[in-house]
Motif scaffolding. Sequence first.
Motif, PDB file in Angstrom:
ATOM      1  N   GLU A  42       6.584 -11.723 -13.957  1.00  0.00           N
ATOM      2  CA  GLU A  42       5.888 -12.589 -12.997  1.00  0.00           C
ATOM      3  C   GLU A  42       5.969 -11.981 -11.593  1.00  0.00           C
ATOM      4  O   GLU A  42       4.969 -11.881 -10.863  1.00  0.00           O
ATOM      5  CB  GLU A  42       6.549 -13.976 -13.004  1.00  0.00           C
ATOM      6  N   ALA A  43       7.163 -11.544 -11.243  1.00  0.00           N
ATOM      7  CA  ALA A  43       7.347 -10.927  -9.924  1.00  0.00           C
ATOM      8  C   ALA A  43       6.521  -9.647  -9.810  1.00  0.00           C
ATOM      9  O   ALA A  43       5.831  -9.410  -8.807  1.00  0.00           O
ATOM     10  CB  ALA A  43       8.827 -10.627  -9.689  1.00  0.00           C
ATOM     11  N   ALA A  44       6.590  -8.835 -10.843  1.00  0.00           N
ATOM     12  CA  ALA A  44       5.837  -7.572 -10.813  1.00  0.00           C
ATOM     13  C   ALA A  44       4.348  -7.854 -10.676  1.00  0.00           C
ATOM     14  O   ALA A  44       3.634  -7.206  -9.908  1.00  0.00           O
ATOM     15  CB  ALA A  44       6.116  -6.768 -12.090  1.00  0.00           C
ATOM     16  N   GLN A  45       3.892  -8.846 -11.404  1.00  0.00           N
ATOM     17  CA  GLN A  45       2.471  -9.186 -11.373  1.00  0.00           C
ATOM     18  C   GLN A  45       2.023  -9.554  -9.952  1.00  0.00           C
ATOM     19  O   GLN A  45       1.015  -9.039  -9.452  1.00  0.00           O
ATOM     20  CB  GLN A  45       2.221 -10.363 -12.304  1.00  0.00           C
ATOM     21  N   GLU A  46       2.807 -10.392  -9.314  1.00  0.00           N
ATOM     22  CA  GLU A  46       2.435 -10.774  -7.953  1.00  0.00           C
ATOM     23  C   GLU A  46       2.393  -9.556  -7.037  1.00  0.00           C
ATOM     24  O   GLU A  46       1.465  -9.387  -6.238  1.00  0.00           O
ATOM     25  CB  GLU A  46       3.451 -11.798  -7.407  1.00  0.00           C
ATOM     26  N   CYS A  47       3.399  -8.714  -7.162  1.00  0.00           N
ATOM     27  CA  CYS A  47       3.431  -7.527  -6.303  1.00  0.00           C
ATOM     28  C   CYS A  47       2.239  -6.611  -6.574  1.00  0.00           C
ATOM     29  O   CYS A  47       1.613  -6.096  -5.640  1.00  0.00           O
ATOM     30  CB  CYS A  47       4.727  -6.743  -6.538  1.00  0.00           C
ATOM     31  N   PHE A  48       1.949  -6.391  -7.844  1.00  0.00           N
ATOM     32  CA  PHE A  48       0.842  -5.495  -8.180  1.00  0.00           C
ATOM     33  C   PHE A  48      -0.475  -6.044  -7.624  1.00  0.00           C
ATOM     34  O   PHE A  48      -1.347  -5.287  -7.210  1.00  0.00           O
ATOM     35  CB  PHE A  48       0.739  -5.304  -9.694  1.00  0.00           C
ATOM     36  N   VAL A  49      -0.631  -7.351  -7.653  1.00  0.00           N
ATOM     37  CA  VAL A  49      -1.857  -7.926  -7.106  1.00  0.00           C
ATOM     38  C   VAL A  49      -1.921  -7.695  -5.596  1.00  0.00           C
ATOM     39  O   VAL A  49      -2.960  -7.309  -5.061  1.00  0.00           O
ATOM     40  CB  VAL A  49      -1.930  -9.441  -7.401  1.00  0.00           C
ATOM     41  N   GLU A  50      -0.780  -7.886  -4.951  1.00  0.00           N
ATOM     42  CA  GLU A  50      -0.807  -7.817  -3.486  1.00  0.00           C
ATOM     43  C   GLU A  50      -0.829  -6.393  -2.953  1.00  0.00           C
ATOM     44  O   GLU A  50      -1.504  -6.110  -1.958  1.00  0.00           O
ATOM     45  CB  GLU A  50       0.420  -8.557  -2.922  1.00  0.00           C
ATOM     46  N   GLN A  51      -0.075  -5.505  -3.600  1.00  0.00           N
ATOM     47  CA  GLN A  51       0.069  -4.152  -3.043  1.00  0.00           C
ATOM     48  C   GLN A  51      -0.447  -3.063  -3.955  1.00  0.00           C
ATOM     49  O   GLN A  51      -0.464  -1.888  -3.567  1.00  0.00           O
ATOM     50  CB  GLN A  51       1.555  -3.862  -2.757  1.00  0.00           C
ATOM     51  N   GLY A  52      -0.787  -3.427  -5.170  1.00  0.00           N
ATOM     52  CA  GLY A  52      -1.152  -2.391  -6.127  1.00  0.00           C
ATOM     53  C   GLY A  52       0.081  -1.787  -6.771  1.00  0.00           C
ATOM     54  O   GLY A  52       1.199  -1.915  -6.264  1.00  0.00           O
ATOM     55  N   TYR A  53      -0.138  -1.144  -7.895  1.00  0.00           N
ATOM     56  CA  TYR A  53       0.980  -0.568  -8.655  1.00  0.00           C
ATOM     57  C   TYR A  53       1.722   0.474  -7.835  1.00  0.00           C
ATOM     58  O   TYR A  53       2.938   0.403  -7.680  1.00  0.00           O
ATOM     59  CB  TYR A  53       0.434   0.065  -9.934  1.00  0.00           C
ATOM     60  N   HIS A  54       0.988   1.434  -7.296  1.00  0.00           N
ATOM     61  CA  HIS A  54       1.651   2.508  -6.549  1.00  0.00           C
ATOM     62  C   HIS A  54       2.165   2.024  -5.193  1.00  0.00           C
ATOM     63  O   HIS A  54       3.055   2.643  -4.617  1.00  0.00           O
ATOM     64  CB  HIS A  54       0.706   3.689  -6.358  1.00  0.00           C
ATOM     65  N   GLY A  55       1.617   0.952  -4.702  1.00  0.00           N
ATOM     66  CA  GLY A  55       2.074   0.424  -3.432  1.00  0.00           C
ATOM     67  C   GLY A  55       3.269  -0.513  -3.565  1.00  0.00           C
ATOM     68  O   GLY A  55       3.803  -0.990  -2.573  1.00  0.00           O
ATOM     69  N   THR A  56       3.668  -0.742  -4.795  1.00  0.00           N
ATOM     70  CA  THR A  56       4.787  -1.648  -5.060  1.00  0.00           C
ATOM     71  C   THR A  56       6.011  -0.854  -5.459  1.00  0.00           C
ATOM     72  O   THR A  56       5.934  -0.020  -6.345  1.00  0.00           O
ATOM     73  CB  THR A  56       4.423  -2.598  -6.224  1.00  0.00           C
TER      74      THR A  56
END
Lengths: 199, 199, 199, 199
Positions: free
Chosen positions: C18-32
């Motif tokens: 869940e946490a990863a998902q939110e981060c990936f949405v906000e910053q993208g995979y490489h930006g997280t």
Amino acid sequence: MAIDTTPSALTPLSPILEAAQECFVEQGYHGTSIRVIAARAGLSVPGLYHHYRSKQQMLQDLMKHAMTSLYRQSEDALAAAASDPLAQFNALVGCLVRFHAFERAPAFIAYSEIRSLDEEARREHIARRDAQQRLMDQVIEAGVAAGEFSTPHPTEASRAIVTMCTSVAQWYRMDGPLTPDELVDRYLVIARMTIGARG
Amino acid sequence: MAIDTTPSALTPLSPILEAAQECFVEQGYHGTSIRVIAARAGLSVPGLYHHYRSKQQMLQDLMKHAMTSLYRQSEDALAAAASDPLAQFNALVGCLVRFHAFERAPAFIAYSEIRSLDEEARREHIARRDAQQRLMDQVIEAGVAAGEFSTPHPTEASRAIVTMCTSVAQWYRMDGPLTPDELVDRYLVIARMTIGARG
Amino acid sequence: MAIDTTPSALTPLSPILEAAQECFVEQGYHGTSIRVIAARAGLSVPGLYHHYRSKQQMLQDLMKHAMTSLYRQSEDALAAAASDPLAQFNALVGCLVRFHAFERAPAFIAYSEIRSLDEEARREHIARRDAQQRLMDQVIEAGVAAGEFSTPHPTEASRAIVTMCTSVAQWYRMDGPLTPDELVDRYLVIARMTIGARG
Amino acid sequence: MAIDTTPSALTPLSPILEAAQECFVEQGYHGTSIRVIAARAGLSVPGLYHHYRSKQQMLQDLMKHAMTSLYRQSEDALAAAASDPLAQFNALVGCLVRFHAFERAPAFIAYSEIRSLDEEARREHIARRDAQQRLMDQVIEAGVAAGEFSTPHPTEASRAIVTMCTSVAQWYRMDGPLTPDELVDRYLVIARMTIGARG
DNA sequence: GATGAATGAGAGTTCATTCAT
DNA sequence: AATGAATGAACTCTCATTCAT
């Protein structure tokens, strides 16, 4: 018998490799972190990576440098010596002892960190080590064939002699009780007895 | 000359130490993680900590076990042999060769991981190693004093002989071309030549 | 026409995903970074690695979960609908719109992070995406064959409709001016016009 | 109806921006390092910094260039077309499709890297994107007001049509089965159906 | 006696960026 | 205008070790 014990003119290492070498001797490859190498070399970590691709690369460079230096010195020593088996043997043993006394750090790493090499570099290193061993094998075989050496087990004797020379790197100290010349003299005497050299 | 090559009855290691030993041989102490030891031993990581306080503890146990085993075997071999210098020398060299051929793993670790020991354990280990070396020194000195050995450099010869025996751990394979008996025979011949044993 | 807009019962994610998902949405995979995922999940970094092998693994789990959920919901919606082409079409479009409105985060990642997947996972993902597209293709083809839909370009229309539904994930807000029911209604009207559904 | 599919004469990018654009498409902004951009552009890293203040600057330049190009082309297309709603709609959709087919890279980045922009640049970008969307909104509203378009949901239809055109950048290949002209033709047909254009 | 879950610290490596030349 | 060399900060990931259960 005049023996040249001039410190072998090993081509100098970069300050970074020098630092890495010292660390690898003291802590081993896996016990050494990139950070302490960098600190020892007086650089930042990325500064170090600017010059070397990886820690593994440093190890490979060091190992190759050590083995090729030793091999070249061995070839030179053999070429400079008279061609009779005993002279060749003396030259090679003297060269080995001197190398392991004067160049303790590279010599030590060259046989203590073999397993730390990546597969391909390990293969190459072992090939170099075997070529080095073959130099001694051939000199001893020639002496046995010429009736100059009387050992009944030339292969094992060859290995034993290389080993005893190699191990000098583990204990010899230039500021210890033995001068380099004394060291070489004694090891020559012992090595000649080991193969049963005439006289 | 009948030589007993019965595999030395080293007191067995716990499965955990056995696993640690194999790992340390293959990857070195610092290259081995607790996790791979646990996996190799078929335990969980905390299961391993239930038996050993730390990775360092395992190393210390292994090193002590190896050195005391070798020392005890050496004492036994010397006690079982005739008291003349050559018999004592044969017994000690034979014992060393056999130990390093049969117990390659502990023997290898015993000299490759010294620097990985904590300070105090290292001091103890070095003391044991020196005591072991002294056994050979004494036997050779006795032979020289008795006029049985003719080496002019007993100290260096002693070190050379121990080294050549020790190095057996690095290359000998039980399934290689030399049987253990042949190996011991050859090393005895070579070692006796090295010190100039009579006859 | 009564449309069921019950929030789709997507099997819940672990708090870490869940946490990863939110981060990936906000910053993208490489930006997280792993660190911000860990912080968001209320764990230390190694705590996170205890559950997931790598950041890439988290992404793969998320993508697979999203695509299989959508596919399963689509199958269910089609199975629950009448078998005539228009009913099937309505069911599928409704399902797509609802999924992308209710499950914005997984839906968004599912098409924005394809290139961040490792090669094999990317292949699998694309296969799933194509299978999903084929559901729409088949429904539209059936409607065209039955004379219910009049689009002259069913393939492109299918893609266009899936795209317009997918893009809902980019802008729809549950607390915005459109209720979910209104949203679905409007997209159904628009989609039916796009393919030229009868009536 | 003759449709001009001349490749849009986008003002050319500097070799550096061209390189950055390709990288951003393939790996994303955060997945692209300055070093690979420099390598792709055939420059050293500082050489690159001589021309652009930062990686962020490159992204901002690219995004602005893409959005202003599209907007200018849209204005031109609308100005060149007849003033009736259908002609205006055809012109705008055609322009959108062509832009996203011919200028896939900038088009792709323009909507995939919005979140990678610094706050201020992001605000500006979103303003441009909204202005672009408004062009379509206005054309459709005009058509609805004139009774030429029959969609009951002009806002959502407008978004849907822009989205379907935009998504062309994700899949269209010039060497694929559809020529640009065919592509534009089909999308025009589909788009007109979506808004219920008369005739 | 054994384990799943957790952690602070640190591993090797790369990042965007700068500066002396 | 261009570069080799350098760096602080951050990256992903693993380390040895602990603890509640």
